[in-house]
Design a protein around this motif. Sequence first.
Motif, mmCIF file in Angstrom:
data_model
loop_
_atom_site.group_PDB
_atom_site.id
_atom_site.type_symbol
_atom_site.label_atom_id
_atom_site.label_comp_id
_atom_site.label_asym_id
_atom_site.label_seq_id
_atom_site.Cartn_x
_atom_site.Cartn_y
_atom_site.Cartn_z
ATOM 1 N N LEU A 95 25.713 68.517 4.327
ATOM 2 C CA LEU A 95 26.622 69.485 4.950
ATOM 3 C C LEU A 95 26.211 69.802 6.386
ATOM 4 C CD1 LEU A 95 27.173 71.910 1.941
ATOM 5 C CD2 LEU A 95 28.886 70.430 2.994
ATOM 6 N N ALA A 96 24.898 69.714 6.650
ATOM 7 C CA ALA A 96 24.397 69.956 8.007
ATOM 8 C C ALA A 96 24.638 68.755 8.922
ATOM 9 C CB ALA A 96 22.911 70.289 7.965
ATOM 10 N N GLY A 97 25.046 67.624 8.335
ATOM 11 C CA GLY A 97 25.327 66.432 9.130
ATOM 12 C C GLY A 97 24.177 65.454 9.217
ATOM 13 N N LEU A 98 23.176 65.603 8.332
ATOM 14 C CA LEU A 98 22.021 64.703 8.330
ATOM 15 C C LEU A 98 22.260 63.550 7.357
ATOM 16 C CD1 LEU A 98 19.251 67.455 8.256
ATOM 17 C CD2 LEU A 98 20.155 66.250 10.257
ATOM 18 N N ASP A 177 19.265 50.202 10.110
ATOM 19 C CA ASP A 177 19.984 50.538 11.339
ATOM 20 C C ASP A 177 19.217 51.515 12.218
ATOM 21 O OD1 ASP A 177 22.218 48.948 10.635
ATOM 22 O OD2 ASP A 177 22.976 50.564 9.359
ATOM 23 N N GLY A 178 17.986 51.850 11.787
ATOM 24 C CA GLY A 178 17.165 52.769 12.566
ATOM 25 C C GLY A 178 17.472 54.229 12.330
ATOM 26 N N ARG A 179 18.328 54.517 11.351
ATOM 27 C CA ARG A 179 18.666 55.911 11.058
ATOM 28 C C ARG A 179 17.550 56.584 10.264
ATOM 29 N NH1 ARG A 179 23.854 56.424 7.714
ATOM 30 N NH2 ARG A 179 22.623 55.006 6.409
ATOM 31 N N VAL A 180 17.362 57.860 10.522
ATOM 32 C CA VAL A 180 16.437 58.664 9.724
ATOM 33 C C VAL A 180 17.167 59.125 8.465
ATOM 34 C CG1 VAL A 180 15.083 60.794 9.631
ATOM 35 C CG2 VAL A 180 15.162 59.457 11.753
ATOM 36 N N LEU A 181 16.566 58.865 7.300
ATOM 37 C CA LEU A 181 17.101 59.343 6.032
ATOM 38 C C LEU A 181 16.205 60.456 5.509
ATOM 39 C CD1 LEU A 181 17.890 55.930 4.270
ATOM 40 C CD2 LEU A 181 19.469 57.372 5.559
#
Length: 228
Positions: A95-98, A177-181
């Motif tokens: 919900l925070a967009g993370l 893709d280099g995204r933080v999970l």
Amino acid sequence: MFFKAKLGSLDCSFFCFSRFGRSGKETFSIYKDHSGLASELYLSSDKRFLIKLERDKYKANRDLLRWFFRDFVRRVFIFGSDAKREFKGYKIARLAGLNTPKLYSWGVSLSLFNEFSAFIMVENKIKATPGLSYFRSLSKDDKVDFLIRLANEAVTLAKYGYVHRDFHLNNFLIDDDGRVLWIDNHFRKLSKFKKKRWKQLVDSLSDSKLDGEENKKVVLSIFKGEFK
């Protein structure tokens, strides 16, 4: 609904609070053996699901009263568990967009005899790189850039009203893709009072969890720019 799982040689049944489009008994094999610790990780036979299994904090054969009132009663009558808190944390992060692994379900055991008391099931992201390993593979400049990016994501969460209870580099994964999970999402509600909120943010950081004092300073500088 009830969720039945074969965990290695163990047959377990859980009361499940969210459907995830599967029926019958799921088979899982152990991924990380955390024997003696609070949880273990198992991987489904089709490698689609990762299940994190929670143990009771007390042992019935060692401390019957504490086990009964603090573990058994808590999970059977109010469905309380760390899995429930983590499930809520995943939803807050989304919900925070993370970014998080896809969340499927959570549940608790209503049995006196299950080895595990609760579970949370997420999308298998084993191929993603643990945050600490990823961080240590970077150059000095890239480490700073990564910490700034991670700190800005923590700022996003804080503006939504929460702070991570355990802001540890290994509580994040880095995908292809280099995204933080965000994983292990145990969050604390931030105070409405500026001074107390700032202390909560500072207390969420430590030298050891961020792999060094200088790394902590980088994250803290981002926090200061937004909240001090």
